[in-house]
Design an enzyme around this catalytic site. Structure first.
Site, PDB file in Angstrom:
ATOM      1  N   ASN B  25       0.845  -1.199   0.000  1.00  0.00           N
ATOM      2  CA  ASN B  25       0.000   0.000   0.000  1.00  0.00           C
ATOM      3  C   ASN B  25       0.884   1.255   0.000  1.00  0.00           C
ATOM      4  O   ASN B  25       2.108   1.151  -0.025  1.00  0.00           O
ATOM      5  CB  ASN B  25      -0.977  -0.031   1.188  1.00  0.00           C
ATOM      6  CG  ASN B  25      -0.281   0.028   2.527  1.00  0.00           C
ATOM      7  OD1 ASN B  25       0.874   0.421   2.625  1.00  0.00           O
ATOM      8  ND2 ASN B  25      -0.992  -0.366   3.562  1.00  0.00           N
ATOM      9  N   ASP B 214     -12.607  -0.032 -20.236  1.00  0.00           N
ATOM     10  CA  ASP B 214     -12.849  -1.023 -21.285  1.00  0.00           C
ATOM     11  C   ASP B 214     -13.100  -2.394 -20.671  1.00  0.00           C
ATOM     12  O   ASP B 214     -13.894  -3.178 -21.193  1.00  0.00           O
ATOM     13  CB  ASP B 214     -11.651  -1.071 -22.234  1.00  0.00           C
ATOM     14  CG  ASP B 214     -11.839  -2.096 -23.339  1.00  0.00           C
ATOM     15  OD1 ASP B 214     -12.715  -1.876 -24.191  1.00  0.00           O
ATOM     16  OD2 ASP B 214     -11.147  -3.129 -23.317  1.00  0.00           O
TER      17      ASP B 214
END
Lengths: 339, 339, 339
Positions: B25, B214
Site C-alpha cells: 500500500n 474497457d
C-alpha cells in the site's frame, strides 16, 4: 546523434510491443483497453517531452480528453502493435497528439491500421501542484494546418465545457450510507479471469482468488478506518467449487465485527461463467479476514465501533464476536502450552 | 546432485522475491494478499511435483483448503520474502503442505517469521477433467508424526463438509434480474490505485483509467451477448478531475442502447480518496463504449435487443440511438468525402 | 505507407517505454533485468520478422546467445528507455541483432546511451517442433561489413560450444553463512512459467529468463554490500536448452569475485518439467553478472572483499579475477582504438 535525429524525436514517437495472452480475451482478441493504454502512453511521453523543451518549470502532461476512437480491425496475440504519435496542434495551455496504431503479423508480414486517435494534454507544473504551465508552440507546414488545428481545438473546448456541466448533475443514484455502518464500507469488485490467473488445467489458482479477497477486505477496512490498515489473520478458507478461465469473478466484502483493536470482514467469491449461457452464477469461496489499523510507528490504533442496523447486522456481529473470543482463547492456550 | 539433495528437493521448496511498490500500500506495508499468493504458489508447485512422482496419469494439484493463517509482523517494500514449503501429510487423495514465510531486511540482515500456513491440495488428472488421482505416500520420521497428520486430516475433512452445507444456504441476497435488461448485465469493479498506475505527479495515468473502463464495458457486453465481444469504438472521453495515488476507483458500466450489430455501454469512474477522511467521493470520468459480437470467423453476429424497464432506461436508449445515428451519418459523410 | 517505410521497418525497429516504480529498486535505479528484457523483446520481434520474409515454414526466432553487455549509465524511474534494434549479420541458421538503448529524461531533454548489446537468434519452425529453418540473407553495405560479421559469428559459435561442455559439471554447494562469505549472500528463487512468459512456441522468452537472473544476482549483491547496487555488466549468456510452459525454473546466484569497486555473481538457471515424470531437471543457462555499489549521488562505493572458504571458492575467485582483468584490458584497448 545528428541534429536531424534529435529534431525528429522531439515531434514524433514510435512504440511497439508484442501482444501476449494477458493482453487478450480467451479467443485471442486483444482487449480494446490494452490498445487504449498504449495509445495514451505514447501521447503522454510525447506531450511531456514537448512541454519541457523550453526553460522554466518542469511539468508533466496530463490527459484531458480523448476524441472518439474507432477500432477498425481486431488485433491478435502474437501480433506486434506499432503505435506512432505526433504533435499536431498546440494552444497556450494544451497539446493535441494524433496517434496511429498498426498491427503487424510478423509471420506473414501483413500490416493493418487498427486505430487512429486524437488526445489532448494539459501540462501541470511539478513544483506547484495544480498550476498549468505554458506550452511552447510547434511549427506548422502551412497556415491551413494551423487553421484546422485551431478549429479542432475550439470544437473540443466547447464540448468539454458542455459535458463538464452535464457531468455535475448526472450523478448515478448512490444511496449514501451513514459512516461506520456495514453499508458504508461494503465493497465489491469484478475481475475477468485471464490466462496468468490459471493453472495448467485452466482453473483459477487459489492464490489469485485469495489475493482478490484480501484486496476487497482491505478496501472495506480502509473505508471503515480511514487509516493504514494491514491483514492480521485469515480464517480457514475452503475452495468448494473451481473457477474456470473466462469466468467473471465477483468478490464482495462486508464488515461483520469490530473489537477494540481489530475488525472482521466477511468476503464472498461468486463465479459467473460468462460465455456458457446455460451455466449459472455460483458461490465459489467465502472467508473471514481480520484487519488491524496501524499508526506511523506501526503500532495498533483503536478501531471505530461498527454501527449495527437491523437484526441481520446484529446476528453477524454476534457470530463474529464468538469467532473472536474463540481465537483469543486458542492463542492464549497455545502460549501457555509453549511456556 | 547427490542423492540426499534430490530427496530434499522432492519434499521441500524455497521461494524468495523482493517486495516491490506494487506489492504494497502507499505506506509501504506489503498486502496480505501478496503473501497469500506466494504461499499458494509454493504449495501448488510442491504439491503438483509430489503427485507426479509416480507413473500413471499426469495431474495438477488444486487448492482445496487453507487453514487459519496469522500475519505476525508487517512486511515492507524492499524486503525479501522467503517462502518455504514442505509436505507434511498425505492421504489417498490429498496432500498437506506447511508453509513458513520469513521477511529479510537485506540491508540490516534482520529476519522475522511473518507467517505460518497449512494448505490442503487435491490432485486432478490432466487427461480426464474432474478425475481425482492417487497421491503417493510420503515417509514419516516416526509414527507420531503420521498419527498427528492423520488427526489434522480428519479434523479439516469434517470442517470442510460442515462449511459445504452451510455454504449452500448462505447465498447473499442477490436480486436476479431478467436476461437482456439493463440490470442483468450491469457491472462494477473497484481498483486500489498502485504506484505503477501513476504519473510523476502521483496522478492516475489516463491510459490506466481507460483500460479499466474497457474492462468493465467488456464484461457488461459479454454478460449481455454471451459471445466473443470486441471494442468497436469509444466516444470522446473527458478527464475532468484527476485521481490520486491511494484512491479507490469504482468503475461501473451499464448498457444504454443496442442496434442490430452493436451495443453501447455507458461507463462511470468514481474516485474515493480513501484515507483523507475530509474529502468526498467524486465522479472523475464518464464515457460511451460500443461493442460488437463476433463469431469464430470474426464476422459480426446479431446483438440481442436490450429490454427496457421504466422511463430512465427509455431515455438512455433514445439518447444512445441519437449518438448511433449521428456517428453513422458522420461515417457515411467521411466515406463520400474520401471518394 | 510508402515503400521506403516498409523497407525501413523490415531491418530496424524502435521500442520505447516509460520506466515505472516496478521497473526499479527502492532508490529509483531501473533494474538491469528490466533493460535486458526490453532488449530481448526488440531482438525477438526483428529476428522473427526477418526469418519470415520468405516463403516456406513460418518460424519463431529463439534466443541462443547474448554477447557481453555493459550498463554504461544508471537509468531512473520516469525516464523513457529507447531501444533500437538492427539486423547486422545472418548465417544459414542464425541472425545477429545489435541493440542500442538510450535513456531520455523528458523533463530536461537529456539523452544518454546506457547499453549496447549483441544477440544471436535461431529460427525454429512453428510446425515441426525442434526443426531449425533457413535464414534469408541480408544485404551488406560493403564486403567489409559482411567479413566482420562472419568473424563475430565464428567467434561466438566456438565459445558456445565450449560453454556447453563446461555447463555439464558445475553444481552449487550449500553451506552455512558467515558475513562476506559466498554462503552468506547465496540466493535462489523459483518461478512457475506462465503463459505471458512464453513465445508462440510455448517456450520461455529469453528476456524473461534474463530478468529473473538479474533479480537473483541483485539480491546476492545487496546481501553482500547492504547498499544500493546496480548492474554494471553481464557476461556472454548462452541459451543451451529451451524451457517450456509449465516448467518450474530455479534461478540461483553466488558471489565469485570482488574487486575494489565491483563484484561478480555467477547465476544458474535450472528447469524442472514439473509434470512430465520421465524428464529430468536440467541446467538451461548460466552467466556472470557484475554489480557496483552506489552512494546517494550515484558515485561508486568500495565493495567489501569476499571471504573465501575452501579450495572451490578460491578457484572461482581466480577465474573471476581472470575475467575481470581480461575485460579491463579489453575496455582499455577499445578506448585507445577510439582515440
Amino acid at each position: 546523434m545528428s541534429e536531424t535525429e534529435s529534431q525528429a524525436t522531439a515531434s514524433s514517437l514510435q512504440i511497439c510491443r508484442i501482444m501476449r495472452p494477458d493482453d487478450a480475451n480467451i479467443v485471442g482478441n486483444v482487449h480494446g483497453g490494452t490498445i487504449l493504454k498504449m495509445i495514451e502512453e505514447a501521447g503522454c511521453i510525447i506531450g511531456t517531452r514537448h512541454c519541457n523543451t523550453q526553460p522554466g518549470d518542469r511539468c508533466a502532461a496530463q490527459l484531458a480528453r480523448v476524441e472518439r476512437t474507432d477500432f477498425l480491425y481486431p488485433m491478435f496475440i502474437g501480433e506486434v502493435a506499432h503505435v506512432s504519435a505526433e504533435i499536431t496542434y498546440t494552444s497556450n495551455h494544451s497539446v493535441e497528439v494524433q496517434v496511429q496504431v498498426m498491427s503487424e503479423n510478423i509471420l506473414t508480414g501483413s500490416m493493418k491500421m487498427t486505430n487512429r486517435a486524437t488526445l489532448w494534454y494539459v501540462p501541470f507544473s511539478l513544483k506547484d501542484v495544480g498550476k498549468v504551465t505554458e506550452v511552447p508552440p510547434i511549427k506548422y507546414a502551412n497556415p491551413e494546418q494551423e487553421e484546422e488545428g485551431k478549429k479542432r481545438y475550439e470544437a473540443q473546448k466547447m464540448e468539454r465545457l458542455e459535458t463538464k456541466e452535464r457531468n455535475g448533475e448526472q450523478l448515478m443514484p448512490v444511496s449514501a450510507p451513514e459512516p461506520y455502518t456495514v453499508g458504508f464500507s461494503q465493497s465489491s469488485l469484478i475481475h475477468l479471469v485471464g490466462p496468468s490467473d490459471c493453472t495448467l488445467h485452466g482453473f483459477v489458482r487459489g492464490g489469485v482468488t485469495m489475493k482478490l479477497m484480501d484486496e476487497v477486505a482491505g478496501i472495506v477496512a480502509a473505508r471503515h478506518c480511514k487509516t493504514n490498515i494491514v491483514t492480521a489473520s485469515v480464517d480457514a478458507i475452503n475452495f468448494h467449487r473451481k473457477i474456470m478461465k473466462g469466468c467473471v469473478v465477483t468478490v464482495s466484502g462486508r464488515a461483520t465485527f469490530t473489537s477494540n483493536k481489530s475488525m472482521e470482514i466477511e468476503v464472498f467469491v461468486d463465479a459467473d461463467p460468462l460465455i456458457e449461457a446455460e451455466k449459472e452464477k455460483y458461490r465459489a469461496v467465502t472467508a473471514f479476514f481480520t484487519y488491524i489499523s496501524l499508526d506511523k510507528e506501526n503500532k495498533p490504533l483503536p478501531i471505530p465501533a461498527l454501527k449495527l442496523e437491523g437484526e441481520e447486522d446484529q446476528k453477524h456481529f454476534e457470530e463474529g464476536k464468538a469467532r473472536y473470543l474463540q481465537n483469543k482463547a486458542k492463542r492464549l492456550a497455545d502460549k501457555q502450552r509453549q511456556q
